[in-house]
Structure formats: structure tokens, C-alpha cells
Design a protein around this motif. Structure first.
Motif, PDB file in Angstrom:
ATOM      1  N   UNK A 120     -33.518 -36.414  -5.142  1.00 28.37           N
ATOM      2  CA  UNK A 120     -34.267 -37.658  -4.960  1.00 28.37           C
ATOM      3  C   UNK A 120     -34.809 -38.200  -6.283  1.00 28.37           C
ATOM      4  N   UNK A 121     -35.015 -37.341  -7.253  1.00 27.28           N
ATOM      5  CA  UNK A 121     -35.502 -37.761  -8.559  1.00 27.28           C
ATOM      6  C   UNK A 121     -34.384 -37.803  -9.608  1.00 27.28           C
ATOM      7  N   UNK A 122     -33.156 -37.528  -9.189  1.00 25.19           N
ATOM      8  CA  UNK A 122     -32.062 -37.400 -10.150  1.00 25.19           C
ATOM      9  C   UNK A 122     -31.582 -38.768 -10.644  1.00 25.19           C
ATOM     10  N   UNK A 123     -31.599 -38.938 -11.960  1.00 28.40           N
ATOM     11  CA  UNK A 123     -31.120 -40.164 -12.594  1.00 28.40           C
ATOM     12  C   UNK A 123     -29.714 -39.954 -13.181  1.00 28.40           C
ATOM     13  N   UNK A 124     -29.032 -38.969 -12.656  1.00 27.00           N
ATOM     14  CA  UNK A 124     -27.685 -38.628 -13.128  1.00 27.00           C
ATOM     15  C   UNK A 124     -26.730 -39.800 -12.889  1.00 27.00           C
ATOM     16  N   UNK A 125     -26.121 -40.355 -13.947  1.00 24.01           N
ATOM     17  CA  UNK A 125     -25.264 -41.520 -13.782  1.00 24.01           C
ATOM     18  C   UNK A 125     -23.803 -41.178 -13.495  1.00 24.01           C
ATOM     19  N   UNK A 126     -23.383 -39.950 -13.820  1.00 26.57           N
ATOM     20  CA  UNK A 126     -21.983 -39.583 -13.629  1.00 26.57           C
ATOM     21  C   UNK A 126     -21.723 -39.248 -12.166  1.00 26.57           C
ATOM     22  N   UNK A 127     -20.453 -39.309 -11.789  1.00 23.98           N
ATOM     23  CA  UNK A 127     -20.083 -39.113 -10.389  1.00 23.98           C
ATOM     24  C   UNK A 127     -20.235 -37.647  -9.982  1.00 23.98           C
ATOM     25  N   UNK A 128     -20.816 -37.362  -8.805  1.00 20.71           N
ATOM     26  CA  UNK A 128     -21.554 -38.305  -7.956  1.00 20.71           C
ATOM     27  C   UNK A 128     -22.957 -38.535  -8.497  1.00 20.71           C
TER      28      UNK A 128
END
Length: 236
Positions: free
Chosen positions: A116-124
């Protein structure tokens, strides 16, 4: 429908009919109870009408660089949603194709919450990135039921989420719904603990159906007692 950002091509496409959705068990029983309680109040208040979608654990779809992404928040609320035919069952929701971007997305946190706090831009991509950068949801609410902690983030003009401060009553105005959202402690059905509740503009808490029934019962009991005190027997 396609939208391009600096680093990402976003395509809004409907979930294929033959797409097999993953079945993931709920992390705990709180999630469906909390979502159902919030949705019940909205329905009683007349805020879930034709063209409105208030959905718990329903996948929101977007295609990023030709890869389908599905995130299923614990609850979201969207307006101007296309109606399905009587033969169709809604399996997902694609904003900008089937209706508006959700006015609010909510996630209920567990002890193992992290995406819910993940700002990971790579897939997924992480949920935070997906709701902020892809969907651009105006309001993102995170609730930790065990501690009764509610965080509300609002999308600013630069496209970033800024944490909001509650009003003097500890509540947050949700403009896309027209109600205040806040934390309440008590019991509903089999669960005792912290809940999310809705309040109207005047500060009155909106009631669940069972609470409305109990309020009417108490009102009837008071009226009956007043009649008996006046020497009259209330009608059965």
C-alpha cells in the motif's frame, strides 16, 4: 484510450472475458466487514445510485506499456460508471473507459502490509505508484484497524500525494462523496474495535441500518411510556 507520461504509456482497456483472475485469500476478516459497513451507510444515504460504483475488493485495470495491471483496493467509489447489461457480471473496472477515476480509494492495513505504501514504478507497480501516477486518484485513504489510525492523502497540483490533517473532530472531508470520513470505536455484529464511519456536513454521524432500527425502537418505547404516564394505553 491511451495516455502517455514521460516514462510510461497508459492504455485503458477492458479486462478480457477469458482472463483468469487470481484468487487471493483475505488477510483477515476485518477487511470485508469494514468495507461492507462503509458501503452500507453510503447506500442508506442514497449515495449509491445507477452510475455509481462503490466496490470492495474489485480489480481496477490499466495497461502499462502493453502489460495489464490489476489492483483491488479494499474499497473504492467512482461516479458516472457505465451500466452493464442484465447478462453481464462485473469482474473488474477500467477507469476512463467505463467511467470516472475513483474519487477515493481505501486500503485497510494488516501487520504484513507493505504494498500500500510501495512507490515501485517497475512492473508490477506498487499500489502507491499505481493510484498516484497511473490512476491519479484524488484521495487515498489508509486505515490500520488494530490501532484505529487513519491516514488520508490528497493529490496535489504536482501529482504528488500530500498527507492531510484532520479537522477539530478528527475527520477528513472527502469531496468526491460529500461526507466526512473518520474513526469510530464500538461494536457492529460480531466485531468490536475501530471502524471507519461517515459524517455529514453538519457533523451528524450517519447510521447503519441496525442503528436506525434501534433508534426507532427507543423512540417508540419513549412515546409509549409518555402515553402510559398520561393515562393512555398505546396502540399495539
Amino acid at each position: 484510450m491511451t495516455v502517455s507520461t514521460v516514462d510510461l504509456k497508459i492504455t485503458w482497456e477492458k479486462l478480457p472475458d477469458d482472463f483468469i483472475l487470481e484468487e487471493q485469500p483475505l488477510q483477515n476478516i476485518d477487511q470485508p466487514l469494514l468495507a461492507a459497513a462503509l458501503r452500507e451507510i453510503l447506500e442508506i444515504a442514497g449515495l449509491i445510485l445507477e452510475g455509481t460504483l462503490a466496490a470492495p475488493n474489485l480489480g481496477i485495470c490499466a495497461t502499462l506499456d502493453n502489460k495489464l495491471v490489476i489492483k483491488a483496493p479494499d474499497l473504492f467509489y467512482a461516479r458516472n460508471v457505465q451500466s452493464l447489461s442484465s447478462q453481464e457480471i462485473r469482474r473488474s473496472y477500467t477507469p476512463n473507459l467505463e467511467g470516472e477515476i475513483p474519487a477515493v480509494v481505501m486500503e485497510f492495513l494488516s501487520a504484513s502490509s507493505y504494498d500500500e505504501y510501495s512507490n515501485k514504478p517497475t512492473y508490477p507497480p506498487g499500489k502507491w505508484f499505481f493510484y498516484r501516477q497511473v490512476l491519479r486518484v484524488p484521495i487515498y485513504a489508509l486505515f490500520e484497524p488494530a490501532a484505529g489510525v487513519l491516514e488520508v492523502y490528497q493529490l496535489d497540483s504536482s501529482g504528488d500525494y500530500q498527507i492531510q490533517q484532520p479537522d477539530l473532530n478528527g475527520r477528513y472531508w472527502i469531496a468526491g462523496i460529500g461526507l466526512f470520513l473518520g474513526v469510530w470505536q464500538g461494536t457492529k455484529a460480531e466485531r468490536t474495535g475501530y471502524w471507519l464511519r461517515w459524517w455529514d456536513e453538519s457533523g451528524e454521524m450517519l447510521l447503519w441500518g441496525a442503528e436506525m432500527v434501534e433508534r426507532e425502537r427507543q423512540r417508540a418505547d419513549r412515546l409509549a411510556a409518555q402515553l402510559r404516564a398520561a393515562g393512555m394505553e398505546p396502540e399495539a
